[in-house]
Design a protein around this motif. Structure first.
Motif, PDB file in Angstrom:
ATOM      1  N   VAL A  49      42.670  43.371  39.480  1.00 53.96           N
ATOM      2  CA  VAL A  49      42.097  43.135  40.732  1.00 53.96           C
ATOM      3  C   VAL A  49      40.565  43.373  40.749  1.00 53.96           C
ATOM      4  O   VAL A  49      39.754  42.383  41.196  1.00 53.96           O
ATOM      5  CB  VAL A  49      42.754  44.260  41.995  1.00 53.96           C
ATOM      6  CG1 VAL A  49      42.056  44.038  43.005  1.00 53.96           C
ATOM      7  CG2 VAL A  49      44.217  43.765  41.958  1.00 53.96           C
ATOM      8  N   ALA A  53      37.938  40.465  41.622  1.00 51.38           N
ATOM      9  CA  ALA A  53      37.027  40.578  42.717  1.00 51.38           C
ATOM     10  C   ALA A  53      35.547  40.130  42.059  1.00 51.38           C
ATOM     11  O   ALA A  53      34.661  39.595  42.857  1.00 51.38           O
ATOM     12  CB  ALA A  53      36.985  41.802  43.042  1.00 51.38           C
ATOM     13  N   PRO A  58      41.152  34.575  43.393  1.00 54.21           N
ATOM     14  CA  PRO A  58      42.596  35.344  43.735  1.00 54.21           C
ATOM     15  C   PRO A  58      43.349  35.383  42.568  1.00 54.21           C
ATOM     16  O   PRO A  58      44.395  36.037  42.782  1.00 54.21           O
ATOM     17  CB  PRO A  58      43.086  34.020  44.565  1.00 54.21           C
ATOM     18  CG  PRO A  58      42.721  32.829  44.561  1.00 54.21           C
ATOM     19  CD  PRO A  58      41.396  33.272  44.011  1.00 54.21           C
ATOM     20  N   GLN A  61      44.615  39.171  41.970  1.00 49.70           N
ATOM     21  CA  GLN A  61      45.614  39.716  42.994  1.00 49.70           C
ATOM     22  C   GLN A  61      47.056  39.145  42.710  1.00 49.70           C
ATOM     23  O   GLN A  61      48.269  39.843  42.905  1.00 49.70           O
ATOM     24  CB  GLN A  61      45.129  39.092  44.281  1.00 49.70           C
ATOM     25  CG  GLN A  61      43.871  39.814  44.667  1.00 49.70           C
ATOM     26  CD  GLN A  61      43.480  39.477  46.015  1.00 49.70           C
ATOM     27  OE1 GLN A  61      44.285  39.572  46.876  1.00 49.70           O
ATOM     28  NE2 GLN A  61      42.174  39.349  46.457  1.00 49.70           N
TER      29      GLN A  61
ATOM     30  N   PHE B  43      41.619  49.173  46.480  1.00 48.56           N
ATOM     31  CA  PHE B  43      41.565  47.664  46.665  1.00 48.56           C
ATOM     32  C   PHE B  43      40.923  47.195  47.709  1.00 48.56           C
ATOM     33  O   PHE B  43      40.463  45.872  47.834  1.00 48.56           O
ATOM     34  CB  PHE B  43      43.321  47.394  46.742  1.00 48.56           C
ATOM     35  CG  PHE B  43      44.029  47.600  45.514  1.00 48.56           C
ATOM     36  CD1 PHE B  43      43.248  47.151  44.270  1.00 48.56           C
ATOM     37  CD2 PHE B  43      45.288  48.050  45.531  1.00 48.56           C
ATOM     38  CE1 PHE B  43      43.887  47.487  42.964  1.00 48.56           C
ATOM     39  CE2 PHE B  43      45.974  47.926  44.136  1.00 48.56           C
ATOM     40  CZ  PHE B  43      45.281  47.531  42.908  1.00 48.56           C
ATOM     41  N   ALA B  48      40.344  43.064  48.493  1.00 51.96           N
ATOM     42  CA  ALA B  48      41.595  42.454  48.324  1.00 51.96           C
ATOM     43  C   ALA B  48      42.391  43.140  49.494  1.00 51.96           C
ATOM     44  O   ALA B  48      43.331  44.218  49.161  1.00 51.96           O
ATOM     45  CB  ALA B  48      42.270  42.710  47.026  1.00 51.96           C
ATOM     46  N   ILE B  51      46.404  43.119  49.186  1.00 51.63           N
ATOM     47  CA  ILE B  51      47.056  43.749  47.822  1.00 51.63           C
ATOM     48  C   ILE B  51      46.947  45.208  48.478  1.00 51.63           C
ATOM     49  O   ILE B  51      47.986  45.894  48.055  1.00 51.63           O
ATOM     50  CB  ILE B  51      46.223  43.569  46.678  1.00 51.63           C
ATOM     51  CG1 ILE B  51      46.404  41.964  46.162  1.00 51.63           C
ATOM     52  CG2 ILE B  51      46.416  44.379  45.585  1.00 51.63           C
ATOM     53  CD1 ILE B  51      47.779  41.696  45.705  1.00 51.63           C
ATOM     54  N   VAL B 129      45.104  33.969  48.397  1.00 52.19           N
ATOM     55  CA  VAL B 129      46.455  34.550  47.276  1.00 52.19           C
ATOM     56  C   VAL B 129      47.706  33.696  47.493  1.00 52.19           C
ATOM     57  O   VAL B 129      48.216  33.452  46.350  1.00 52.19           O
ATOM     58  CB  VAL B 129      46.671  36.031  47.708  1.00 52.19           C
ATOM     59  CG1 VAL B 129      47.710  36.561  46.670  1.00 52.19           C
ATOM     60  CG2 VAL B 129      45.402  36.835  47.489  1.00 52.19           C
TER      61      VAL B 129
END
Lengths: 102, 169
Positions: A49, A53, A58, A61, B43, B48, B51, B129
């Motif tokens: 992740v 980022a 994506p 993720q 996260f 995110a 997530i 996502v």
């Protein structure tokens, strides 16, 4: 508002992974070994992740979702094995099952 | 905003270190849950949020419930009530409570910060996502579903207790 540097994210993931690895190596209780495995999987997902980022994609993720599904499957089979081990040996010590019997 | 990342990372590291040094599984589970919640905050600070929600729902929710269930299942016995009273001493849950309170303070800070609470990078929500998951990674989704089916069948097979057959005279 600056972003979290990628190096610090990887340091955190590495620290969590190292702690999980120490737990797997040091503890002899099966439940503790399974919990430490969860920590290691979680740290690997954290690294994905962090990298995702950094580049704003994506994909990191998505890989974390796969790790999540894998951890769920692993823990269900692992805990069933723990119950089986306890019924066989009345103990959760891995040394009790160090010898295989055909 | 980055200070939230560092505080949550410190909470995650400390609670994981305490987790692998506990003697009893229930205390270790408390610290492990706090560690997973802290990673969920990490996260969120990394952009995110989807997530982060899944980490709370599936890791700290479903998987930890399995662990608690098995630990309590193996704990049955005549001295179980005495053991539980000893397990739930206040000194045993103040540590996780303090760490969880730090996370709660961070949560309140994020909620009250408003627009200044945004982090620097691009936030990738569930839409991005999902589009990626069911686009280029579709074969991975199929493989994950087969893995989950394998886990289901394996857990059922291992947990199956053969009932003793009645003697036929």
């Amino acid at each position: 508002m600056e972003m979290v540097p990628i190096r610090d994210g990887f340091i955190l993931a590495g620290a969590l992974f190292a702690l999980g690895l120490i737990g797997v190596l040091v503890r002899r209780n099966v439940i503790f070994i399974l919990m430490s495995l969860e920590v290691m999987l979680n740290a690997a997902g954290l690294a994905f992740v962090v990298a995702g980022a950094r580049w704003g994609q994506p994909d990191g993720q998505v890989v974390f979702l796969f790790i999540l599904a894998m951890a769920a499957a692993e823990v269900s089979v692992g805990l069933a094995l723990v119950l089986e081990l306890y019924h066989q040996y009345q103990s959760l010590d891995t040394d009790a099952a160090s010898r295989m019997k055909g | 905003m980055t200070i939230v990342f560092y505080v949550a990372g410190a909470v995650a590291t400390v609670s994981t270190a305490l987790m692998i040094t506990r003697l009893h599984a229930v205390h270790a589970l408390l610290y492990l849950i706090v560690s997973l919640l802290a990673v969920s905050v990490v996260f969120y600070t990394l952009g995110a949020p989807f997530i982060a929600a899944l980490e709370v729902i599936i890791y700290a929710g479903a998987i930890m419930v399995l662990f608690v269930f098995v630990v309590m299942l193996l704990n049955l016995g005549e001295q179980a009530a005495r053991a539980e009273r000893a397990l739930l001493k206040p000194s045993m849950w103040t540590g996780p409570l303090i760490l969880a309170a730090i996370l709660m303070a961070e949560f309140v800070c994020l909620l009250t910060a408003g627009s200044s609470g945004r982090f620097g990078g691009a936030m990738i929500g569930p839409r991005g996502v999902g589009a990626s998951l069911f686009g280029p990674y579709l074969i991975g989704v199929e493989l994950a579903s087969m893995l989950l089916l394998g886990g289901l069948v394996g857990a059922y097979h291992l947990g199956y207790r053969k009932t003793p057959k009645p003697e036929v005279g």
